[in-house]
Design a protein around this motif. Sequence first.
Motif, PDB file in Angstrom:
ATOM      1  N   LEU A  38       0.835  -1.198   0.000  1.00 21.16           N
ATOM      2  CA  LEU A  38       0.000   0.000   0.000  1.00 21.16           C
ATOM      3  C   LEU A  38       0.868   1.246   0.000  1.00 21.16           C
ATOM      4  O   LEU A  38       1.777   1.379   0.830  1.00 21.16           O
ATOM      5  CB  LEU A  38      -0.917   0.026   1.219  1.00 21.16           C
ATOM      6  CG  LEU A  38      -2.007  -1.042   1.289  1.00 21.16           C
ATOM      7  CD1 LEU A  38      -2.785  -0.889   2.591  1.00 21.16           C
ATOM      8  CD2 LEU A  38      -2.944  -0.944   0.106  1.00 21.16           C
ATOM      9  N   GLN A  39       0.605   2.139  -0.934  1.00 18.74           N
ATOM     10  CA  GLN A  39       1.302   3.425  -1.006  1.00 18.74           C
ATOM     11  C   GLN A  39       0.211   4.487  -1.059  1.00 18.74           C
ATOM     12  O   GLN A  39      -0.359   4.748  -2.122  1.00 18.74           O
ATOM     13  CB  GLN A  39       2.182   3.489  -2.258  1.00 18.74           C
ATOM     14  CG  GLN A  39       2.760   4.873  -2.548  1.00 18.74           C
ATOM     15  CD  GLN A  39       3.715   5.314  -1.477  1.00 18.74           C
ATOM     16  OE1 GLN A  39       4.714   4.664  -1.223  1.00 18.74           O
ATOM     17  NE2 GLN A  39       3.423   6.446  -0.833  1.00 18.74           N
ATOM     18  N   TYR A  40      -0.175   5.016   0.106  1.00 15.43           N
ATOM     19  CA  TYR A  40      -1.253   5.994   0.090  1.00 15.43           C
ATOM     20  C   TYR A  40      -0.807   7.300   0.730  1.00 15.43           C
ATOM     21  O   TYR A  40       0.121   7.334   1.531  1.00 15.43           O
ATOM     22  CB  TYR A  40      -2.516   5.449   0.760  1.00 15.43           C
ATOM     23  CG  TYR A  40      -2.349   4.852   2.132  1.00 15.43           C
ATOM     24  CD1 TYR A  40      -2.480   5.653   3.263  1.00 15.43           C
ATOM     25  CD2 TYR A  40      -2.108   3.491   2.303  1.00 15.43           C
ATOM     26  CE1 TYR A  40      -2.356   5.115   4.533  1.00 15.43           C
ATOM     27  CE2 TYR A  40      -1.981   2.949   3.565  1.00 15.43           C
ATOM     28  CZ  TYR A  40      -2.110   3.765   4.685  1.00 15.43           C
ATOM     29  OH  TYR A  40      -1.982   3.222   5.937  1.00 15.43           O
ATOM     30  N   GLY A  41      -1.467   8.368   0.327  1.00 17.21           N
ATOM     31  CA  GLY A  41      -1.089   9.694   0.784  1.00 17.21           C
ATOM     32  C   GLY A  41      -0.208  10.444  -0.190  1.00 17.21           C
ATOM     33  O   GLY A  41       0.086  11.617   0.015  1.00 17.21           O
ATOM     34  N   THR A  42       0.211   9.775  -1.271  1.00 18.80           N
ATOM     35  CA  THR A  42       1.013  10.422  -2.312  1.00 18.80           C
ATOM     36  C   THR A  42       0.384  10.109  -3.660  1.00 18.80           C
ATOM     37  O   THR A  42       0.400   8.960  -4.099  1.00 18.80           O
ATOM     38  CB  THR A  42       2.466   9.910  -2.299  1.00 18.80           C
ATOM     39  OG1 THR A  42       3.038  10.119  -1.014  1.00 18.80           O
ATOM     40  CG2 THR A  42       3.301  10.643  -3.343  1.00 18.80           C
ATOM     41  N   PRO A  43      -0.175  11.083  -4.351  1.00 21.43           N
ATOM     42  CA  PRO A  43      -0.851  10.799  -5.618  1.00 21.43           C
ATOM     43  C   PRO A  43       0.121  10.509  -6.752  1.00 21.43           C
ATOM     44  O   PRO A  43       1.315  10.838  -6.680  1.00 21.43           O
ATOM     45  CB  PRO A  43      -1.627  12.093  -5.892  1.00 21.43           C
ATOM     46  CG  PRO A  43      -0.869  13.152  -5.162  1.00 21.43           C
ATOM     47  CD  PRO A  43      -0.298  12.486  -3.937  1.00 21.43           C
ATOM     48  N   VAL A  44      -0.418   9.896  -7.796  1.00 17.22           N
ATOM     49  CA  VAL A  44       0.335   9.684  -9.031  1.00 17.22           C
ATOM     50  C   VAL A  44       0.281  10.965  -9.852  1.00 17.22           C
ATOM     51  O   VAL A  44      -0.795  11.541 -10.058  1.00 17.22           O
ATOM     52  CB  VAL A  44      -0.244   8.497  -9.833  1.00 17.22           C
ATOM     53  CG1 VAL A  44       0.425   8.387 -11.193  1.00 17.22           C
ATOM     54  CG2 VAL A  44      -0.069   7.195  -9.042  1.00 17.22           C
ATOM     55  N   ALA A  45       1.427  11.405 -10.333  1.00 15.37           N
ATOM     56  CA  ALA A  45       1.496  12.628 -11.133  1.00 15.37           C
ATOM     57  C   ALA A  45       1.376  12.345 -12.622  1.00 15.37           C
ATOM     58  O   ALA A  45       0.871  13.183 -13.377  1.00 15.37           O
ATOM     59  CB  ALA A  45       2.795  13.374 -10.848  1.00 15.37           C
ATOM     60  N   ALA A  46       1.867  11.182 -13.066  1.00 21.51           N
ATOM     61  CA  ALA A  46       1.864  10.891 -14.502  1.00 21.51           C
ATOM     62  C   ALA A  46       2.083   9.401 -14.729  1.00 21.51           C
ATOM     63  O   ALA A  46       2.611   8.684 -13.869  1.00 21.51           O
ATOM     64  CB  ALA A  46       2.951  11.694 -15.220  1.00 21.51           C
ATOM     65  N   ILE A  47       1.675   8.964 -15.921  1.00 24.94           N
ATOM     66  CA  ILE A  47       1.959   7.612 -16.391  1.00 24.94           C
ATOM     67  C   ILE A  47       2.952   7.732 -17.540  1.00 24.94           C
ATOM     68  O   ILE A  47       2.664   8.401 -18.545  1.00 24.94           O
ATOM     69  CB  ILE A  47       0.680   6.901 -16.872  1.00 24.94           C
ATOM     70  CG1 ILE A  47      -0.351   6.825 -15.747  1.00 24.94           C
ATOM     71  CG2 ILE A  47       1.002   5.500 -17.404  1.00 24.94           C
ATOM     72  CD1 ILE A  47      -1.726   6.368 -16.215  1.00 24.94           C
ATOM     73  N   ASP A  48       4.107   7.112 -17.397  1.00 24.85           N
ATOM     74  CA  ASP A  48       5.135   7.108 -18.445  1.00 24.85           C
ATOM     75  C   ASP A  48       5.001   5.788 -19.199  1.00 24.85           C
ATOM     76  O   ASP A  48       5.610   4.778 -18.836  1.00 24.85           O
ATOM     77  CB  ASP A  48       6.520   7.246 -17.818  1.00 24.85           C
ATOM     78  CG  ASP A  48       7.623   7.406 -18.862  1.00 24.85           C
ATOM     79  OD1 ASP A  48       7.390   7.050 -20.041  1.00 24.85           O
ATOM     80  OD2 ASP A  48       8.722   7.869 -18.489  1.00 24.85           O
ATOM     81  N   ARG A  49       4.189   5.797 -20.248  1.00 21.33           N
ATOM     82  CA  ARG A  49       3.907   4.552 -20.963  1.00 21.33           C
ATOM     83  C   ARG A  49       5.134   3.974 -21.663  1.00 21.33           C
ATOM     84  O   ARG A  49       5.345   2.750 -21.594  1.00 21.33           O
ATOM     85  CB  ARG A  49       2.764   4.774 -21.952  1.00 21.33           C
ATOM     86  CG  ARG A  49       1.404   4.952 -21.274  1.00 21.33           C
ATOM     87  CD  ARG A  49       0.344   5.388 -22.264  1.00 21.33           C
ATOM     88  NE  ARG A  49       0.208   4.403 -23.344  1.00 21.33           N
ATOM     89  CZ  ARG A  49      -0.406   4.666 -24.500  1.00 21.33           C
ATOM     90  NH1 ARG A  49      -0.888   5.879 -24.744  1.00 21.33           N
ATOM     91  NH2 ARG A  49      -0.503   3.728 -25.413  1.00 21.33           N
ATOM     92  N   PRO A  50       5.970   4.779 -22.342  1.00 19.55           N
ATOM     93  CA  PRO A  50       7.160   4.186 -22.986  1.00 19.55           C
ATOM     94  C   PRO A  50       8.081   3.481 -21.986  1.00 19.55           C
ATOM     95  O   PRO A  50       8.645   2.424 -22.280  1.00 19.55           O
ATOM     96  CB  PRO A  50       7.844   5.399 -23.633  1.00 19.55           C
ATOM     97  CG  PRO A  50       6.737   6.369 -23.873  1.00 19.55           C
ATOM     98  CD  PRO A  50       5.811   6.197 -22.716  1.00 19.55           C
ATOM     99  N   ALA A  51       8.223   4.045 -20.790  1.00 17.05           N
ATOM    100  CA  ALA A  51       9.090   3.442 -19.779  1.00 17.05           C
ATOM    101  C   ALA A  51       8.351   2.400 -18.941  1.00 17.05           C
ATOM    102  O   ALA A  51       8.974   1.690 -18.152  1.00 17.05           O
ATOM    103  CB  ALA A  51       9.649   4.522 -18.859  1.00 17.05           C
ATOM    104  N   ARG A  52       7.012   2.316 -19.098  1.00 21.37           N
ATOM    105  CA  ARG A  52       6.164   1.419 -18.308  1.00 21.37           C
ATOM    106  C   ARG A  52       6.379   1.689 -16.813  1.00 21.37           C
ATOM    107  O   ARG A  52       6.624   0.787 -16.008  1.00 21.37           O
ATOM    108  CB  ARG A  52       6.438  -0.049 -18.657  1.00 21.37           C
ATOM    109  CG  ARG A  52       6.139  -0.369 -20.122  1.00 21.37           C
ATOM    110  CD  ARG A  52       6.538  -1.795 -20.482  1.00 21.37           C
ATOM    111  NE  ARG A  52       5.633  -2.769 -19.898  1.00 21.37           N
ATOM    112  CZ  ARG A  52       4.459  -3.140 -20.429  1.00 21.37           C
ATOM    113  NH1 ARG A  52       4.045  -2.583 -21.567  1.00 21.37           N
ATOM    114  NH2 ARG A  52       3.717  -4.057 -19.859  1.00 21.37           N
TER     115      ARG A  52
END
Length: 404
Positions: A75-89
């Motif tokens: 579980l990693q909560y309290g820190t949102p995801v800023a972006a998805i880097d699809r080329p780097a997966r």
Amino acid sequence: MSEPLLIIGNGMAAAKLCEELSTRALGRFAVAVIGAEPHLAYNRVLLSEVLAGHMQAEAAQMKPAAWWRDRGVTLQYGTPVAAIDRPAREVVLADGRRLPYARLVLATGSHPIRLPLPGMGLDGVHTFRDLKDVEALLEAAAVPGARAVVIGGGLLGLEAAAGLAGAGVKTSLVHLMDRLMERQLDATAAGLLRQAVEARGVEVLLEAASAAIEGEQHVTGLRLKDGRLVPADVVVVACGVTPNADLARAAGLEVKRGTVVDDTLATSDPDIFAIGECAEHQGMVYGLVAPAYEQARVLARRLAGEDARYAGSVIATNLKVSGVHVFSAGDVTGGPGTEDILLTDRGLGVYRRLILRDDRLVGAVLFGDTADGLFYLDLITRRTPITAPRADLAFGRDGLGAAA
């Protein structure tokens, strides 16, 4: 070695997916759940009960910390995801960390709608979507003599109004339409609902269009388009939600109203999936718990290697706040070619309307006694012929069982 499976979103859909994966694909994936809120996953349906003081926030948790740990979920909560880097997966967290994925699931939920009204930025204007909103409303409710106005007479607005009234706040509910929950209820059930809500201390104003939120620094009231002013120290905007497809859109995935998925729940990237309120399937976005759970079950089967497909969900709504029980499912409009079966007992506060087409149940509206709601939903979903037991259908599972 287990494949890294990341789930963005730590809500009800994500919790259900992890539950299903733990029984179907244990050990196949190294599962990590990333949540923006600083809490374990909780049941949003119970927020009104927390607001009313009927339960503590901890009681709304879906699973204790030990449950996640025992199933190997990080579980990693309290820190949102800023972006998805699809080329780097990889996904990029707001603090700069990057986490790799082999499969990625978007369960990012929805954003609450904020109306384009003058005064929306004033202190005292809130939405009703998460525990942070509830904490702010509880603080406002603690002020002696506090008055609240809730904008929106749908499911969300009713839950907010019931919670505030339960907390001792003088509460008015303002709704644009001529009846409450107009998308889910017919006029009779909506009328009964209004009576029940008013009996619990909530003033209901129908066909009332909001014009502006008044005040200088802090809100003092809601001005309606007909000129009336509804005094308020708190205004809650509970007019619905919009899918949270921000990450998907920025990552170049196909997005319409929500993140577009196919029958496998895959997005336009075959290694990225979406479930719950952020997903759009065949033009439908479901802002309800049951379809999210159905999608989670299908996706868990897919990830476990099964050939499961999601065919869409029959829409069902279940309201349980402050002793008011309402259920609706399927087609409740009763258009051409349909027949009605009605059961009404005003003394007991019970109303049932069952809508039939071609000897099958296609819709159900229940008020008061909703114990048979899921039974009727199953008949609708399975398209079960009801010709023989029709005379007993209004009496629910027991009636149909006796006639079989």
